[in-house]
Design a protein around this motif. Structure first.
Motif, PDB file in Angstrom:
ATOM      1  N   GLU A  31      11.206 -15.181  -1.878  1.00  0.00           N
ATOM      2  CA  GLU A  31      11.455 -14.168  -2.895  1.00  0.00           C
ATOM      3  C   GLU A  31      10.203 -13.924  -3.733  1.00  0.00           C
ATOM      4  O   GLU A  31       9.888 -12.785  -4.074  1.00  0.00           O
ATOM      5  CB  GLU A  31      12.615 -14.592  -3.784  1.00  0.00           C
ATOM      6  CG  GLU A  31      13.951 -14.577  -3.062  1.00  0.00           C
ATOM      7  CD  GLU A  31      15.078 -15.129  -3.905  1.00  0.00           C
ATOM      8  OE1 GLU A  31      14.820 -15.637  -5.018  1.00  0.00           O
ATOM      9  OE2 GLU A  31      16.227 -15.050  -3.442  1.00  0.00           O
ATOM     10  N   ALA A  32       9.471 -14.989  -4.068  1.00  0.00           N
ATOM     11  CA  ALA A  32       8.240 -14.844  -4.848  1.00  0.00           C
ATOM     12  C   ALA A  32       7.183 -14.074  -4.052  1.00  0.00           C
ATOM     13  O   ALA A  32       6.503 -13.196  -4.587  1.00  0.00           O
ATOM     14  CB  ALA A  32       7.706 -16.205  -5.267  1.00  0.00           C
ATOM     15  N   LEU A  33       7.052 -14.401  -2.765  1.00  0.00           N
ATOM     16  CA  LEU A  33       6.087 -13.690  -1.928  1.00  0.00           C
ATOM     17  C   LEU A  33       6.462 -12.218  -1.777  1.00  0.00           C
ATOM     18  O   LEU A  33       5.593 -11.346  -1.783  1.00  0.00           O
ATOM     19  CB  LEU A  33       5.981 -14.353  -0.558  1.00  0.00           C
ATOM     20  CG  LEU A  33       5.327 -15.729  -0.543  1.00  0.00           C
ATOM     21  CD1 LEU A  33       5.410 -16.335   0.851  1.00  0.00           C
ATOM     22  CD2 LEU A  33       3.892 -15.662  -1.022  1.00  0.00           C
ATOM     23  N   HIS A  34       7.738 -11.931  -1.687  1.00  0.00           N
ATOM     24  CA  HIS A  34       8.189 -10.543  -1.600  1.00  0.00           C
ATOM     25  C   HIS A  34       7.858  -9.790  -2.884  1.00  0.00           C
ATOM     26  O   HIS A  34       7.407  -8.640  -2.848  1.00  0.00           O
ATOM     27  CB  HIS A  34       9.689 -10.485  -1.309  1.00  0.00           C
ATOM     28  CG  HIS A  34      10.203  -9.097  -1.173  1.00  0.00           C
ATOM     29  ND1 HIS A  34      10.847  -8.438  -2.178  1.00  0.00           N
ATOM     30  CD2 HIS A  34      10.146  -8.226  -0.134  1.00  0.00           C
ATOM     31  CE1 HIS A  34      11.170  -7.228  -1.780  1.00  0.00           C
ATOM     32  NE2 HIS A  34      10.748  -7.078  -0.534  1.00  0.00           N
ATOM     33  N   ALA A  35       8.066 -10.437  -4.029  1.00  0.00           N
ATOM     34  CA  ALA A  35       7.747  -9.802  -5.312  1.00  0.00           C
ATOM     35  C   ALA A  35       6.255  -9.512  -5.411  1.00  0.00           C
ATOM     36  O   ALA A  35       5.850  -8.440  -5.871  1.00  0.00           O
ATOM     37  CB  ALA A  35       8.196 -10.703  -6.465  1.00  0.00           C
ATOM     38  N   VAL A  36       5.426 -10.447  -4.968  1.00  0.00           N
ATOM     39  CA  VAL A  36       3.969 -10.235  -4.991  1.00  0.00           C
ATOM     40  C   VAL A  36       3.602  -9.083  -4.070  1.00  0.00           C
ATOM     41  O   VAL A  36       2.790  -8.226  -4.420  1.00  0.00           O
ATOM     42  CB  VAL A  36       3.219 -11.526  -4.597  1.00  0.00           C
ATOM     43  CG1 VAL A  36       1.749 -11.259  -4.361  1.00  0.00           C
ATOM     44  CG2 VAL A  36       3.414 -12.592  -5.669  1.00  0.00           C
ATOM     45  N   VAL A  38       5.421  -6.485  -3.207  1.00  0.00           N
ATOM     46  CA  VAL A  38       5.835  -5.225  -3.826  1.00  0.00           C
ATOM     47  C   VAL A  38       4.879  -4.844  -4.947  1.00  0.00           C
ATOM     48  O   VAL A  38       4.459  -3.690  -5.066  1.00  0.00           O
ATOM     49  CB  VAL A  38       7.289  -5.325  -4.340  1.00  0.00           C
ATOM     50  CG1 VAL A  38       7.663  -4.125  -5.179  1.00  0.00           C
ATOM     51  CG2 VAL A  38       8.250  -5.481  -3.172  1.00  0.00           C
ATOM     52  N   PHE A  39       4.504  -5.818  -5.774  1.00  0.00           N
ATOM     53  CA  PHE A  39       3.589  -5.548  -6.879  1.00  0.00           C
ATOM     54  C   PHE A  39       2.233  -5.081  -6.369  1.00  0.00           C
ATOM     55  O   PHE A  39       1.665  -4.112  -6.870  1.00  0.00           O
ATOM     56  CB  PHE A  39       3.425  -6.810  -7.745  1.00  0.00           C
ATOM     57  CG  PHE A  39       2.470  -6.605  -8.888  1.00  0.00           C
ATOM     58  CD1 PHE A  39       2.870  -5.936 -10.025  1.00  0.00           C
ATOM     59  CD2 PHE A  39       1.170  -7.069  -8.817  1.00  0.00           C
ATOM     60  CE1 PHE A  39       1.992  -5.732 -11.076  1.00  0.00           C
ATOM     61  CE2 PHE A  39       0.282  -6.877  -9.856  1.00  0.00           C
ATOM     62  CZ  PHE A  39       0.695  -6.212 -10.991  1.00  0.00           C
ATOM     63  N   VAL A  40       1.687  -5.771  -5.365  1.00  0.00           N
ATOM     64  CA  VAL A  40       0.382  -5.396  -4.825  1.00  0.00           C
ATOM     65  C   VAL A  40       0.451  -4.008  -4.184  1.00  0.00           C
ATOM     66  O   VAL A  40      -0.466  -3.197  -4.340  1.00  0.00           O
ATOM     67  CB  VAL A  40      -0.117  -6.461  -3.820  1.00  0.00           C
ATOM     68  CG1 VAL A  40      -1.324  -5.984  -3.042  1.00  0.00           C
ATOM     69  CG2 VAL A  40      -0.433  -7.755  -4.552  1.00  0.00           C
ATOM     70  N   GLY A  41       1.541  -3.714  -3.505  1.00  0.00           N
ATOM     71  CA  GLY A  41       1.709  -2.389  -2.907  1.00  0.00           C
ATOM     72  C   GLY A  41       1.744  -1.298  -3.966  1.00  0.00           C
ATOM     73  O   GLY A  41       1.122  -0.241  -3.806  1.00  0.00           O
ATOM     74  N   ALA A  42       2.453  -1.541  -5.061  1.00  0.00           N
ATOM     75  CA  ALA A  42       2.517  -0.556  -6.137  1.00  0.00           C
ATOM     76  C   ALA A  42       1.156  -0.400  -6.806  1.00  0.00           C
ATOM     77  O   ALA A  42       0.727   0.717  -7.114  1.00  0.00           O
ATOM     78  CB  ALA A  42       3.572  -0.971  -7.165  1.00  0.00           C
ATOM     79  N   ALA A  43       0.456  -1.519  -7.024  1.00  0.00           N
ATOM     80  CA  ALA A  43      -0.877  -1.451  -7.635  1.00  0.00           C
ATOM     81  C   ALA A  43      -1.832  -0.682  -6.730  1.00  0.00           C
ATOM     82  O   ALA A  43      -2.638   0.131  -7.205  1.00  0.00           O
ATOM     83  CB  ALA A  43      -1.404  -2.861  -7.903  1.00  0.00           C
ATOM     84  N   PHE A  44      -1.762  -0.894  -5.421  1.00  0.00           N
ATOM     85  CA  PHE A  44      -2.606  -0.169  -4.475  1.00  0.00           C
ATOM     86  C   PHE A  44      -2.330   1.327  -4.559  1.00  0.00           C
ATOM     87  O   PHE A  44      -3.261   2.144  -4.590  1.00  0.00           O
ATOM     88  CB  PHE A  44      -2.356  -0.680  -3.058  1.00  0.00           C
ATOM     89  CG  PHE A  44      -3.151   0.045  -2.011  1.00  0.00           C
ATOM     90  CD1 PHE A  44      -4.477  -0.301  -1.775  1.00  0.00           C
ATOM     91  CD2 PHE A  44      -2.589   1.066  -1.267  1.00  0.00           C
ATOM     92  CE1 PHE A  44      -5.219   0.357  -0.812  1.00  0.00           C
ATOM     93  CE2 PHE A  44      -3.318   1.738  -0.300  1.00  0.00           C
ATOM     94  CZ  PHE A  44      -4.636   1.389  -0.077  1.00  0.00           C
ATOM     95  N   ASP A  45      -1.053   1.693  -4.601  1.00  0.00           N
ATOM     96  CA  ASP A  45      -0.699   3.113  -4.692  1.00  0.00           C
ATOM     97  C   ASP A  45      -1.294   3.758  -5.935  1.00  0.00           C
ATOM     98  O   ASP A  45      -1.794   4.876  -5.881  1.00  0.00           O
ATOM     99  CB  ASP A  45       0.815   3.291  -4.698  1.00  0.00           C
ATOM    100  CG  ASP A  45       1.444   3.035  -3.346  1.00  0.00           C
ATOM    101  OD1 ASP A  45       0.694   2.968  -2.350  1.00  0.00           O
ATOM    102  OD2 ASP A  45       2.687   2.914  -3.281  1.00  0.00           O
ATOM    103  N   VAL A  46      -1.255   3.057  -7.054  1.00  0.00           N
ATOM    104  CA  VAL A  46      -1.740   3.620  -8.302  1.00  0.00           C
ATOM    105  C   VAL A  46      -3.262   3.631  -8.349  1.00  0.00           C
ATOM    106  O   VAL A  46      -3.882   4.647  -8.668  1.00  0.00           O
ATOM    107  CB  VAL A  46      -1.177   2.840  -9.520  1.00  0.00           C
ATOM    108  CG1 VAL A  46      -1.839   3.280 -10.807  1.00  0.00           C
ATOM    109  CG2 VAL A  46       0.333   3.042  -9.599  1.00  0.00           C
TER     110      VAL A  46
END
Length: 61
Positions: A31-36, A38-46
């Protein structure tokens, strides 16, 4: 006319479907790796793609 009573039959989950198991153990590392991820993917998009603003519901005046 006839009167018929239809009883609902509980549907079984499809074969191979994942179901929640009460009292089952959780995969906290997964779950922690999944959260990371998702966060990295969102940061990349922005940061790289510049996807923010109207897509996020922000309106500039």
């Amino acid at each position: 006319m006839s009167a018929a009573t239809v009883q609902p039959v509980p549907a079984a989950p499809p074969a191979g479907a994942a179901t929640a198991v009460p009292g089952g153990h959780r995969h906290r590392l997964g779950e922690a790796l999944h959260a990371v991820k998702v966060f990295v993917g969102a940061a990349f998009d922005v940061i790289v793609l510049g996807e923010y603003g109207e897509e996020a519901g922000i309106r500039n005046k």
